[in-house]
Design an enzyme around this catalytic site. Sequence first.
Site, PDB file in Angstrom:
ATOM      1  CG  LEU A 207      -2.110  -1.028   1.470  1.00  0.00           C
ATOM      2  CD1 LEU A 207      -2.646  -0.775   2.939  1.00  0.00           C
ATOM      3  CD2 LEU A 207      -3.048  -0.847   0.662  1.00  0.00           C
ATOM      4  CG  ASP A 208       0.312   4.627  -2.939  1.00  0.00           C
ATOM      5  OD1 ASP A 208       1.491   3.222  -3.626  1.00  0.00           O
ATOM      6  OD2 ASP A 208      -0.490   4.987  -3.474  1.00  0.00           O
ATOM      7  NE  ARG A 209       6.352   8.239   5.199  1.00  0.00           N
ATOM      8  CZ  ARG A 209       6.598   8.591   5.376  1.00  0.00           C
ATOM      9  NH1 ARG A 209       8.092   8.778   4.135  1.00  0.00           N
ATOM     10  NH2 ARG A 209       8.335   9.099   6.622  1.00  0.00           N
TER      11      ARG A 209
END
Length: 328
Positions: A145-147
């Site tokens: 997942l993106d940060r």
Amino acid sequence: MNQDQGPHLLTVPASAQGQRLDNFLLRHLKGVPRSLVYRLVRKGAIRVNGRRAKAENRISGGDEVRVPALDRPHEATAVGARTIHVPEGMLRTLRQSVIHEDDDYLVVDKPAGVAVHGGSGLAYGIIEAMRLLYPGETLELGHRLDRDTSGCLVLTKSRRGLTAFHDALRIGNVSKRYLALVAGRWEGPAQRCDLPISLERDETGRRQIRALEGHAIEGSAESARRATSLFAPIERFPGFTLMEVDIGTGRTHQIRVHGRALGHPVAGDHEHGDAGANRLARSLGLKRMFLHAQAIRFPDWQDDSLLFSAPLPADLEQVLQALSDQAP
């Protein structure tokens, strides 16, 4: 600094099956500048099974990756051995974030603002922190997942769990549902976006991600990957729409670039978003990208379907409440 005396071989573990060569190298050569890694690959100094390879090539378990002698910090060894220090407050947060645990899977409600793995200037990520919380377990990331994205993140605890999850990803048998606040008022019913996504890197190694349309697909065929996102409106607000987004694939920044391609970028997205909409969203209290991995469904190694969900975090709920309060 410590200089290796000569080239060495990295044997690709089964858990890295299907991983891009550049991602494998960046993980195992911590402390080596990203730009140097890409330059060595382009020059053919890094070889897979004795042959030149491209950064985007996929590697397989058992492959041998030859790496030349490199100057890098002593603790950044070929296997990435280093001392990890994670604040106790973060460890407490992650302990409380566990949604599900069994012999094969560990599902967490990932907090926003924490990367899934360390590197590129980050001392640690979710995977390093969870390995501290679960010593002796063989934890691996099932996906990413993106940060800035919160919500359901699957880690695996066994080889059979990892293999089953990656097999399901490869054939499109993992269903992911997100909640996203997008810029603009969505008109009409749900809409599917099937534009391929291109992930390329410039000379410095910086990622360039975009959805391809028309003739651009042919020109970037090598880097373009199939992607499907179904956007369905849930609630419309002045200037924004809350969407449910189902994705059958998991390309990097998929929802973000597909939303932009449809004319409705994700609120708070500074890379693919709209500056004016982002300013308005900040005035409503949004401090990060409004993207939440609400639910994930996948088959386990016995082909039993597993479903997990994570509630919308309080910070995003507050933004929706602010939008509701200003609605006519």
